[in-house]
Write a protein that holds these residues in place. Structure first.
Motif, PDB file in Angstrom:
ATOM      1  N   SER C 110       0.827  -1.198   0.000  1.00 33.72           N
ATOM      2  CA  SER C 110       0.000   0.000   0.000  1.00 33.72           C
ATOM      3  C   SER C 110       0.867   1.256   0.000  1.00 33.72           C
ATOM      4  N   LEU C 111       0.275   2.350  -0.433  1.00 31.28           N
ATOM      5  CA  LEU C 111       0.960   3.646  -0.375  1.00 31.28           C
ATOM      6  C   LEU C 111       0.493   4.405   0.865  1.00 31.28           C
ATOM      7  N   SER C 112       1.399   5.148   1.458  1.00 26.51           N
ATOM      8  CA  SER C 112       1.046   6.021   2.587  1.00 26.51           C
ATOM      9  C   SER C 112       0.220   7.183   2.049  1.00 26.51           C
ATOM     10  N   GLY C 113      -0.602   7.771   2.937  1.00 28.01           N
ATOM     11  CA  GLY C 113      -0.812   7.481   4.324  1.00 28.01           C
ATOM     12  C   GLY C 113      -2.206   6.929   4.556  1.00 28.01           C
ATOM     13  N   PRO C 114      -2.508   6.400   5.750  1.00 32.80           N
ATOM     14  CA  PRO C 114      -1.553   6.306   6.845  1.00 32.80           C
ATOM     15  C   PRO C 114      -0.405   5.374   6.468  1.00 32.80           C
ATOM     16  N   LEU C 115       0.735   5.616   7.093  1.00 33.60           N
ATOM     17  CA  LEU C 115       1.899   4.788   6.825  1.00 33.60           C
ATOM     18  C   LEU C 115       1.547   3.319   7.026  1.00 33.60           C
ATOM     19  N   SER C 116       1.858   2.526   6.044  1.00 33.57           N
ATOM     20  CA  SER C 116       1.552   1.103   6.124  1.00 33.57           C
ATOM     21  C   SER C 116       2.582   0.358   5.297  1.00 33.57           C
ATOM     22  N   ILE C 117       2.976  -0.816   5.798  1.00 36.68           N
ATOM     23  CA  ILE C 117       3.966  -1.587   5.037  1.00 36.68           C
ATOM     24  C   ILE C 117       3.332  -2.808   4.394  1.00 36.68           C
ATOM     25  N   TRP C 118       2.014  -2.962   4.524  1.00 36.43           N
ATOM     26  CA  TRP C 118       1.388  -4.233   4.154  1.00 36.43           C
ATOM     27  C   TRP C 118       0.881  -4.235   2.715  1.00 36.43           C
ATOM     28  N   ASN C 119       0.413  -5.397   2.341  1.00 36.43           N
ATOM     29  CA  ASN C 119       0.158  -5.674   0.923  1.00 36.43           C
ATOM     30  C   ASN C 119      -1.197  -5.187   0.400  1.00 36.43           C
ATOM     31  N   ASP C 120      -1.165  -4.478  -0.682  1.00 29.75           N
ATOM     32  CA  ASP C 120      -2.304  -4.354  -1.595  1.00 29.75           C
ATOM     33  C   ASP C 120      -1.755  -3.892  -2.946  1.00 29.75           C
ATOM     34  N   HIS C 121      -2.608  -3.436  -3.842  1.00 31.33           N
ATOM     35  CA  HIS C 121      -2.138  -3.129  -5.196  1.00 31.33           C
ATOM     36  C   HIS C 121      -2.115  -1.631  -5.510  1.00 31.33           C
ATOM     37  N   THR C 122      -2.148  -0.811  -4.458  1.00 30.90           N
ATOM     38  CA  THR C 122      -2.154   0.632  -4.698  1.00 30.90           C
ATOM     39  C   THR C 122      -0.908   1.091  -5.437  1.00 30.90           C
ATOM     40  N   ASP C 123       0.232   0.480  -5.109  1.00 26.06           N
ATOM     41  CA  ASP C 123       1.482   0.977  -5.710  1.00 26.06           C
ATOM     42  C   ASP C 123       1.489   0.779  -7.218  1.00 26.06           C
ATOM     43  N   VAL C 124       1.175  -0.426  -7.664  1.00 26.21           N
ATOM     44  CA  VAL C 124       1.268  -0.677  -9.112  1.00 26.21           C
ATOM     45  C   VAL C 124       0.200   0.107  -9.874  1.00 26.21           C
ATOM     46  N   MET C 125      -0.947   0.325  -9.230  1.00 23.11           N
ATOM     47  CA  MET C 125      -1.997   1.069  -9.939  1.00 23.11           C
ATOM     48  C   MET C 125      -1.579   2.524 -10.199  1.00 23.11           C
ATOM     49  N   SER C 126      -0.659   3.023  -9.370  1.00 28.08           N
ATOM     50  CA  SER C 126      -0.209   4.404  -9.561  1.00 28.08           C
ATOM     51  C   SER C 126       0.626   4.561 -10.830  1.00 28.08           C
ATOM     52  N   ILE C 127       1.180   3.459 -11.343  1.00 27.88           N
ATOM     53  CA  ILE C 127       1.962   3.552 -12.581  1.00 27.88           C
ATOM     54  C   ILE C 127       1.341   2.676 -13.671  1.00 27.88           C
ATOM     55  N   ARG C 128       0.052   2.423 -13.510  1.00 27.53           N
ATOM     56  CA  ARG C 128      -0.656   1.584 -14.481  1.00 27.53           C
ATOM     57  C   ARG C 128      -0.415   2.061 -15.909  1.00 27.53           C
ATOM     58  N   ASP C 129      -0.459   3.380 -16.087  1.00 30.09           N
ATOM     59  CA  ASP C 129      -0.424   3.935 -17.441  1.00 30.09           C
ATOM     60  C   ASP C 129       0.972   4.379 -17.872  1.00 30.09           C
ATOM     61  N   SER C 130       1.990   3.750 -17.277  1.00 32.65           N
ATOM     62  CA  SER C 130       3.358   4.183 -17.559  1.00 32.65           C
ATOM     63  C   SER C 130       3.940   3.550 -18.813  1.00 32.65           C
ATOM     64  N   GLY C 131       3.286   2.505 -19.339  1.00 30.19           N
ATOM     65  CA  GLY C 131       3.799   1.869 -20.553  1.00 30.19           C
ATOM     66  C   GLY C 131       4.640   0.630 -20.320  1.00 30.19           C
ATOM     67  N   TRP C 132       4.767   0.198 -19.050  1.00 29.77           N
ATOM     68  CA  TRP C 132       5.486  -1.051 -18.771  1.00 29.77           C
ATOM     69  C   TRP C 132       4.550  -2.229 -19.008  1.00 29.77           C
ATOM     70  N   ILE C 133       5.128  -3.364 -19.414  1.00 36.01           N
ATOM     71  CA  ILE C 133       4.402  -4.627 -19.405  1.00 36.01           C
ATOM     72  C   ILE C 133       4.252  -5.018 -17.939  1.00 36.01           C
ATOM     73  N   GLN C 134       3.039  -5.416 -17.542  1.00 34.10           N
ATOM     74  CA  GLN C 134       2.798  -5.717 -16.129  1.00 34.10           C
ATOM     75  C   GLN C 134       2.096  -7.063 -15.988  1.00 34.10           C
ATOM     76  N   VAL C 135       2.750  -7.984 -15.254  1.00 35.94           N
ATOM     77  CA  VAL C 135       2.139  -9.294 -15.013  1.00 35.94           C
ATOM     78  C   VAL C 135       2.000  -9.526 -13.512  1.00 35.94           C
ATOM     79  N   PHE C 136       1.018 -10.353 -13.152  1.00 31.66           N
ATOM     80  CA  PHE C 136       0.785 -10.705 -11.751  1.00 31.66           C
ATOM     81  C   PHE C 136       1.063 -12.189 -11.517  1.00 31.66           C
ATOM     82  N   THR C 137       1.549 -12.491 -10.329  1.00 28.60           N
ATOM     83  CA  THR C 137       1.850 -13.879  -9.969  1.00 28.60           C
ATOM     84  C   THR C 137       1.059 -14.270  -8.724  1.00 28.60           C
TER      85      THR C 137
END
Lengths: 97, 182, 392
Positions: C110-137
């Motif tokens: 996850s992205l802050s805030g609140p500050l959190s170190i745990w898992n979700d998909h907020t980070d990758v969604m922030s660069i969804r439209d950046s033009g990288w190939i993106q795969v999930f495992t």
């Protein structure tokens, strides 16, 4: 001669928009930007080369006699040479209409 | 599938216990998962670690809420935390304690099988430290043979290197000395 | 094939990077990616991996170094998470537009805030439209396999694009499970030497990263979009080739118990495994339910997805990020858009769940299924999405 951007279709662009004919900026005629032209008075010029050093576009060249002149293909007429000249031998003259 | 929850304090090796058990199971050709309760490491804070063992690939990616086995590495947690929370009816609670299993069973008020071992004493005698993670693994395998005890030797040797022998002795002693109360 | 070994997924991922014979690693440690980078730095320090390890001072620098390295023709890897990706942001877009085949493992957090170190998909969604190939495992094995896949696809001259391999932070990075290693021979066969499309070479100078006037920027973006779209057949080919070697078959959209399913769950990442158990349980009760998983997020596999849900009446879209002020999660928005023109488009219910590591159990998914049957097509409902499990 590089093609004008208006002539390029998207398929013409190289991978990653790389410019493979490196240095093709030299084909860009910045002399067209000029409305004032620097002119040297040889009677005052001491051939020190300060104008040559300060020209931001490297558009001043040395003549066979050791004097200096503007390369009109690139000189934008910015007047920095006039500002920097030690003897005041350069003046900016209006381009012909 | 067997689901195991380990209770310890940060730094006591609960996560290592879960890992070693999973590695032993995988070495037997079984499927296993070991993972900590995710978060920043905090020495001394109550922590849990989880382990799943199965004969089939494991698809569950959640915490363990109804464990078959609960292992308590630190007896001081017994009064702090409901360690038996969600423990299956036919499950076993395995705890480190200096008290008798009857006393503990009454205190916790649980119906499930209880396995007790004075792991602090064994760990102090064998390792010279009250770190009970490898000791409690011996007790766990006495209570339920999740893996063959010999399967743990490889992972113990790899993890502990020159102090592996001490840990293996503690592990074997706990395996032998655990008391089971149904 | 090799025996399965018990190992933490992060360490296995680092071993795979080593087996891919990477030339340069530039990364900055951040939870929960740390173990991957730590192990790589160990491998380099021990002489087990002949590569440059550049411990940069920030993620912005990490990806900047990677751009220089990849442009010089080196096989290049970086790895980050959450705030690290956010700090990289401007360079992420540049790497794709330069068509540099950098591989990134993203330990989703996850992205802050609140500050959190745990898992979700907020980070990758922030660069969804950046033009990288993106795969999930979904699990450790898939992470391991996709390291080789990522380099093969990225460096394919017909693709020449950076690739992100997403794995769920903690849920995958910190779990020990059995993973089947490839033989080095198999890796070398699957992954040929890197022959870059363009390189920085004094003997044949080129300009990379030149600026573009309004007169050419549109064409540049069209070319980039086409490159990403056209990478799909190459991606599929790379998965097929991998299947021949290791016998595990991957595809852009994967289904489970889709036959006869009226309702399907749609997930990305490790939740797919837990959902598969919920589907088993619901099927045992006679419910017509199945599962669709998006493995390839960019380029989005439009045709494959439409085909997968052709006979489905109701899709439960699980989102692990939120588009604030929008209509739910980014995946649901995408799915609605992809299906809008379909003649018999299914109904969509969107659940936002599993934010910042909140556990979502099989029972929760069964609950969502029941809620969705009530909600689907209910025009009177006030919200387009549900934040599942939120305390009111």
């Amino acid at each position: 001669m590089a093609r004008s951007e208006e002539d390029l279709k998207w398929k013409d662009l190289e991978t990653g928009c790389v410019v493979s004919d490196a240095g093709n900026a030299s084909q860009y005629r910045t002399g067209d930007w000029r409305s004032l032209l620097p002119v040297w008075d040889k009677t005052k010029c001491i051939r020190c080369g300060v104008c040559f050093l300060f020209c931001p576009d490297a558009a001043i060249r040395k003549t066979s006699e050791g004097y200096f002149e503007a390369d009109l293909y690139y000189c934008k007429g910015c007047g920095i040479c006039v500002q920097e000249c030690v003897t005041g031998c350069i003046t900016m003259v209006e381009e012909e209409e | 599938m067997i689901e195991i929850r380990f209770h310890g304090r940060g730094g006591q090796g609960a996560v290592t216990s879960a890992e070693l058990l999973a590695l032993a199971a995988i070495s037997e050709g079984k499927y296993a998962q070991a993972f900590p309760s995710f978060g920043p490491e905090r020495r001394g804070a109550p922590v849990v670690a989880f382990c799943r063992v199965d004969d089939h690939p494991i698809r569950l990616r959640t915490n363990i809420y109804s464990p078959d086995l609960v292992v308590v590495l630190d007896p001081s947690l017994l009064r702090l935390i409901n360690v038996a929370a969600g423990l299956k009816e036919n499950g076993v609670l395995i705890t480190n304690t200096k008290f008798t299993s009857e006393e503990i069973k009454e205190r916790l008020g649980i119906k499930q099988t209880l396995a007790t071992i004075n792991a602090n004493k064994i760990a102090l005698e064998e390792l010279g430290l009250p770190i009970t993670n490898t000791t409690m693994l011996g007790s766990l395998l006495n209570a339920r043979q999740v893996v063959h005890p010999d399967s743990l030797i490889g992972p113990l040797e790899k993890r502990f290197g020159r102090i592996a022998d001490k840990n293996i002795r503690a592990f074997r002693r706990a395996f032998a000395e655990t008391v089971i109360l149904n | 094939m090799n025996k399965k070994v018990g190992i933490e997924v992060s360490l296995a991922a680092a071993d795979a990077i080593k087996m891919a014979n990477v030339d340069l690693i530039a990364a900055y440690p951040i939870t929960p990616q740390t173990h991957i980078v730590e192990h790589l730095s160990e491998l380099v320090a021990n002489g087990e991996l002949d590569a440059e390890f550049i411990p940069v001072e920030s993620e912005h620098s990490a990806l900047s170094v990677c751009i220089g390295s990849s442009a010089a023709g080196a096989r290049t890897f970086t790895c980050t998470s959450s705030q690290g990706l956010a700090l990289m942001n401007e360079i992420v877009f540049i790497a794709a537009s330069l068509r540099l085949p950098i591989v990134m493992i993203l330990a989703n957090r996850s992205l802050s805030g609140p500050l959190s170190i745990w898992n979700d998909h907020t980070d990758v969604m922030s660069i969804r439209d950046s033009g990288w190939i993106q795969v999930f495992t979904e699990n450790g094995q898939e992470v391991f396999d996709h390291v080789f896949f990522a380099f093969r696809v990225a460096e394919n001259p017909k693709v020449s694009l950076p690739v992100i391999v997403n794995l769920d932070g903690f849920i995958l990075t910190h779990v020990i499970e059995p993973i089947q290693y490839w033989d080095q021979e198999a890796v070398d066969k699957y992954l040929p030497d890197f022959k870059p499309v363009n390189t920085l070479n004094p003997d044949a100078p080129v300009t990379m990263g030149a600026f573009a006037m309004p007169g050419i920027y549109t064409e540049a973006k069209k070319a980039q979009d086409e490159a990403l779209i056209k990478s799909k057949p190459e991606i599929i080919k790379a998965w097929k080739e991998m299947g021949k070697i290791i016998g595990r078959n991957y595809s852009p959209v994967e289904t489970n118990q889709i036959k006869g399913a009226e309702t399907v769950f749609l997930t990305m990442g490790s939740m797919g495994e837990t959902v598969s158990i919920a589907v088993d349980k619901l099927r045992a009760q006679g419910q017509k339910v199945g599962q669709v998983k998006i493995r390839l997020w960019r380029p989005f596999p439009v045709e494959e997805f439409r085909k997968a849900v052709r006979n489905v009446k109701n899709i439960i879209v699980i989102d692990r990020a939120l588009s604030f002020g929008g209509q739910g999660g980014p995946v649901a928005g995408e799915i609605r858009s992809v299906l809008y023109d379909e003649e018999n488009r299914p109904l969509i219910t969107n659940f936002i769940c599993g934010l910042a590591g909140r556990d979502v159990t099989t029972d929760n998914f069964i609950d969502m299924y029941e809620m969705s049957l009530k909600m689907a097509g209910d025009k009177s409902k006030e919200e387009d999405y549900v934040m599942y499990g939120v305390r009111e």
